[in-house]
Design an enzyme around this catalytic site. Structure first.
Site, PDB file in Angstrom:
ATOM      1  N   ASP A 128      -8.713  -6.128  -0.747  1.00 11.60           N
ATOM      2  CA  ASP A 128      -8.215  -5.185   0.107  1.00 11.60           C
ATOM      3  C   ASP A 128      -8.444  -5.490   1.446  1.00 11.60           C
ATOM      4  O   ASP A 128      -9.185  -5.185   2.351  1.00 11.60           O
ATOM      5  CB  ASP A 128      -9.005  -3.726  -0.399  1.00 11.60           C
ATOM      6  N   THR A 131      -0.921   4.242 -10.434  1.00 18.40           N
ATOM      7  CA  THR A 131       0.632   3.542 -11.197  1.00 18.40           C
ATOM      8  C   THR A 131       0.990   1.739 -10.040  1.00 18.40           C
ATOM      9  O   THR A 131       1.793   1.498 -10.936  1.00 18.40           O
ATOM     10  CB  THR A 131       2.011   4.503 -10.617  1.00 18.40           C
ATOM     11  N   ASP A 147      -9.521  -2.541   3.149  1.00 19.34           N
ATOM     12  CA  ASP A 147     -10.602  -2.484   3.723  1.00 19.34           C
ATOM     13  C   ASP A 147     -11.475  -2.356   4.629  1.00 19.34           C
ATOM     14  O   ASP A 147     -12.080  -2.437   5.209  1.00 19.34           O
ATOM     15  CB  ASP A 147     -11.524  -2.331   1.724  1.00 19.34           C
ATOM     16  N   ARG A 201      -0.723   3.135  -1.172  1.00 16.39           N
ATOM     17  CA  ARG A 201      -0.340   2.684  -3.188  1.00 16.39           C
ATOM     18  C   ARG A 201      -1.346   3.572  -3.884  1.00 16.39           C
ATOM     19  O   ARG A 201      -2.412   3.131  -4.277  1.00 16.39           O
ATOM     20  CB  ARG A 201      -0.640   0.918  -2.897  1.00 16.39           C
TER      21      ARG A 201
HETATM   22  C1  PRP Z   1      -1.926  -2.545   0.373  1.00 19.08           C
HETATM   23  C2  PRP Z   1      -1.448  -3.400   1.386  1.00 19.08           C
HETATM   24  C3  PRP Z   1       0.215  -3.571   1.140  1.00 19.08           C
HETATM   25  C4  PRP Z   1       0.098  -3.157  -0.386  1.00 19.08           C
HETATM   26  C5  PRP Z   1       0.821  -3.908  -0.952  1.00 19.08           C
HETATM   27  O1  PRP Z   1      -2.501  -1.151   1.307  1.00 19.08           O
HETATM   28  O2  PRP Z   1      -1.875  -3.113   2.990  1.00 19.08           O
HETATM   29  O3  PRP Z   1       0.694  -1.726   1.829  1.00 19.08           O
HETATM   30  O4  PRP Z   1      -1.052  -2.738  -0.424  1.00 19.08           O
HETATM   31  O5  PRP Z   1       0.822  -3.414  -1.997  1.00 19.08           O
HETATM   32  P1  PRP Z   1       2.027  -3.668  -3.011  1.00 19.08           P
HETATM   33  O6  PRP Z   1       2.858  -4.863  -2.277  1.00 19.08           O
HETATM   34  O7  PRP Z   1       2.182  -3.257  -4.466  1.00 19.08           O
HETATM   35  O8  PRP Z   1       3.056  -2.094  -3.089  1.00 19.08           O
HETATM   36  P2  PRP Z   1      -2.545   0.129   0.886  1.00 19.08           P
HETATM   37  O9  PRP Z   1      -1.825   0.863  -0.060  1.00 19.08           O
HETATM   38  O10 PRP Z   1      -3.597  -0.145  -0.241  1.00 19.08           O
HETATM   39  O11 PRP Z   1      -3.710   0.550   1.612  1.00 19.08           O
HETATM   40  P3  PRP Z   1      -4.011   0.278   3.074  1.00 19.08           P
HETATM   41  O12 PRP Z   1      -3.958  -0.518   4.225  1.00 19.08           O
HETATM   42  O13 PRP Z   1      -4.598   2.256   3.782  1.00 19.08           O
HETATM   43  O14 PRP Z   1      -5.751   0.099   1.863  1.00 19.08           O
HETATM   44  N1  URA Z   2      -2.865  -4.499  -1.198  1.00 24.35           N
HETATM   45  C1  URA Z   2      -4.467  -5.451  -0.587  1.00 24.35           C
HETATM   46  O1  URA Z   2      -4.821  -4.893   0.506  1.00 24.35           O
HETATM   47  N2  URA Z   2      -4.755  -6.807  -1.248  1.00 24.35           N
HETATM   48  C2  URA Z   2      -3.702  -6.547  -2.379  1.00 24.35           C
HETATM   49  O2  URA Z   2      -4.344  -8.125  -3.193  1.00 24.35           O
HETATM   50  C3  URA Z   2      -2.886  -6.299  -2.839  1.00 24.35           C
HETATM   51  C4  URA Z   2      -3.148  -5.169  -2.113  1.00 24.35           C
END
Ligand code: PRP
Ligand code: URA
Length: 206
Positions: free
Chosen positions: A197, A105, A200, A101
């Site tokens: 997150d 944006t 993370d 994400r």
């Molecule tokens: C997080 C989560 C989802 C997304 C959700 O991933 O695991 O995939 O955000 O957010 P959304 O509904 O607003 O799209 P992220 O893109 O942060 O990647 P990561 O899992 O590698 O940290």
């Molecule tokens: N992705 C995450 O991991 N946590 C949130 O709260 C939103 C997006």
């Protein structure tokens, strides 16, 4: 089409996951246990066929799940669901969906997609603990459908009402399973109260 898995053990594990001082190893273990409690609800309507089976004493009949199962984790956080789902669905194949994400944006940016041949008759389970704006889930589902998925369901852990609305508007026919519908999103697109997150916390990258 949103099913909230409100089993007391799921809710207790989720409470542990939400706590900011839950360390990485405990976070991963809790996530794995939550999966084993959610998989029965996620798969409850899987189609089965009757098969015969020989016990040490006589012939009998039983059942077998009809369709091939494909687990589709959204990287990275979806990987936290994989071991728990494999515990109960060991024969499943995996479709990796790499989406990140964009922090500005809040839109998902694809970076890696590797899937087995997605036969129309496969049961595909999209895995991502977090449904925030819904952008990632919609993008992942769209890609799986473009690759041939016709029987798709989505398993998450914490969902924001905004994400549910976006996903339902795009795919009203896809069932969504979650352990919680939280209050909403903050101005950075994080779920409140949420659990922070997930990627993370799983992988120690905070
Ligand atoms: C997080 C989560 C989802 C997304 C959700 O991933 O695991 O995939 O955000 O957010 P959304 O509904 O607003 O799209 P992220 O893109 O942060 O990647 P990561 O899992 O590698 O940290
Ligand atoms: N992705 C995450 O991991 N946590 C949130 O709260 C939103 C997006």
């Amino acid at each position: 089409m949103v099913h909230v898995v409100d089993h007391p053990l799921v809710q207790a594990e989720l409470t542990g996951l939400r706590c900011r001082n839950c360390p990485g190893p405990e976070f991963r273990q809790r996530l794995r246990r939550i999966c084993s409690l959610m998989v029965p609800a996620v798969t409850a309507d899987f189609e089965t066929k009757v098969v015969s089976c020989e016990t040490p004493l006589e012939m009998t009949s039983g059942v077998e799940v009809t369709r091939r199962i494909i687990l589709a984790p959204v990287l990275r956080a979806g990987l936290g669901f994989l071991d728990g789902f494999f515990d109960l669905l060991p024969g499943a194949a995996v479709a990796h969906i790499g989406l990140a994400r964009n922090e500005e944006t809040l839109l998902p940016e694809p970076y890696y997609i590797k899937t087995p041949p997605i036969l129309a008759e496969s049961e595909v389970i999209l895995l991502d603990p977090m449904l925030a704006t819904g952008g990632s889930a919609v993008e992942a589902a769209r890609r799986l459908i473009d690759l041939g998925a016709t029987h798709l369901r989505f398993a998450c852990l914490v969902a924001a009402p905004e994400g549910i609305a976006t996903f339902e508007a795009a795919f009203p026919e896809i069932p969504v399973f979650t352990a919680s519908i939280d209050r909403g999103l903050n101005d950075r697109g994080y779920i409140l109260p949420g659990l922070g997150d997930a990627g993370d916390r799983l992988f120690g990258t905070a």
